[in-house]
Design an enzyme around this catalytic site. Structure first.
Site, PDB file in Angstrom:
ATOM      1  N   CYS A   2       0.911  -1.024  -0.063  1.00 33.78           N
ATOM      2  CA  CYS A   2      -0.058   0.058  -0.194  1.00 33.78           C
ATOM      3  C   CYS A   2       0.845   1.233  -0.047  1.00 33.78           C
ATOM      4  CB  CYS A   2      -0.880   0.049   1.064  1.00 33.78           C
ATOM      5  SG  CYS A   2      -1.719  -1.560   1.414  1.00 33.78           S
TER       6      CYS A   2
HETATM    7  N1  GLN Z   1      -1.448  -6.449   4.348  1.00 34.66           N
HETATM    8  C1  GLN Z   1      -2.116  -5.291   4.416  1.00 34.66           C
HETATM    9  C2  GLN Z   1      -3.494  -5.407   3.629  1.00 34.66           C
HETATM   10  O1  GLN Z   1      -3.662  -6.567   3.141  1.00 34.66           O
HETATM   11  C3  GLN Z   1      -1.483  -4.189   3.596  1.00 34.66           C
HETATM   12  C4  GLN Z   1      -0.982  -4.226   2.364  1.00 34.66           C
HETATM   13  C5  GLN Z   1      -0.007  -3.392   1.664  1.00 34.66           C
HETATM   14  O2  GLN Z   1       0.702  -2.890   2.342  1.00 34.66           O
HETATM   15  N2  GLN Z   1      -0.058  -3.588   0.339  1.00 34.66           N
HETATM   16  O3  GLN Z   1      -4.232  -4.580   3.457  1.00 34.66           O
END
Ligand code: GLN
Length: 273
Positions: A2
């Site tokens: 994210c």
């Molecule tokens: N693991 C978290 C989620 O699934 C954050 C994902 C991310 O940082 N891409 O939302």
């Protein structure tokens, strides 16, 4: 992975933060430049902001799906104004919920929280983190705040991030400062999941605490306002990336409107054999 950011400063339309910059969070959803893991962030998004005159009760707007696919978002961002914002675009980790409830920011009371990263086998984390530390070591890794199975069942969303938010809230409930809460959870989780990526972002609208642990993190501050973001909103120039400063990996950032401090974090103690 994210991308996320938090802002404290003069009241301004959210669009100035979210949409207008050349490498805004909006653009980072399809064209992140320095994201360490993943390519697009199209699995949900969320805005959290502290409304003027009601700063203790942050408001949220979260949706599943890509931020660019929401036709109403530009109007919202143009008309919402705030001096404290936390926003995120999501690339869902496999095995987590695709729902809007799994998109940051997570909220409790005056707190907003976001996680950029992934924790493997997160469903087993409470049991693993609760395992007694090896008595032959002097490990000081905090383990006591691990939630039990009931807490796991009560998660707002089936995701590693929702679980981390429960852990952070447990620390805050003990009276820990935001920085101490993020540090404790980072070291607690990294001790039993050495491969975990734990970029954490927490605000109460007055201060920001953030951890860089496994992905990117930058900030820009000028004494009146501060922005903490996964990556700079301006194009990187060779010697001056728009006034942005990179936070080193494995570090804690604390900020308010007047300044920023960055402190290295200790290595996580290895788990008991
Ligand atoms: N693991 C978290 C989620 O699934 C954050 C994902 C991310 O940082 N891409 O939302």
């Amino acid at each position: 992975m994210c991308r996320h950011f938090a802002y404290l400063g003069p009241v301004r339309p959210l669009s100035e933060l979210l949409l207008a910059p050349p490498h805004s969070l909006y653009r980072q959803s399809w064209a992140p430049r320095i994201q360490a893991h993943g390519t697009v962030n199209a699995d949900g998004f969320g805005l959290g902001w502290y409304p003027q005159g009601d700063e203790d009760a942050p408001a949220r707007y979260r949706r599943a799906g890509a931020i660019w696919a929401d036709p109403d978002l530009p109007d919202l961002a143009r008309t919402l104004r705030s001096g404290a914002v936390l926003a995120a675009v999501r690339s869902a980790t496999p095995g987590t919920s695709p729902e809007a409830s799994a998109a940051a920011p997570f909220r409790a009371g005056r707190w907003l929280f976001s996680h950029n990263g992934a924790v493997d086998a997160w469903e087993h984390l409470p049991a693993d983190a609760a395992a007694p530390a090896d008595p032959t070591t002097t490990a000081t890794t905090p383990r006591s705040a691990a939630p039990d199975a009931a807490a796991l069942l009560a998660l707002e969303a089936r995701s590693d991030s929702a679980l981390l938010w429960v852990l952070v809230q447990a620390q805050l409930a003990t009276g820990a400062s935001p920085g101490d809460a993020l540090t404790a959870v980072t070291l607690q989780v990294a001790a039993v999941r050495p491969g975990a990526r734990l970029n954490l972002l927490l605000t109460d609208g007055r201060s920001i605490a953030a951890v860089r642990w496994g992905d990117t993190l930058w900030y820009r501050a000028d004494g009146e306002q501060v922005l903490v973001a996964s990556e700079p909103f301006e194009p990187a120039e060779p010697d001056n990336p728009g006034g942005w400063t990179e936070v080193p990996d494995h570090a804690l950032l604390l900020a308010d409107r007047t300044g920023v401090t960055v402190t290295p974090l200790p290595p996580a103690s290895p788990p008991a054999p």
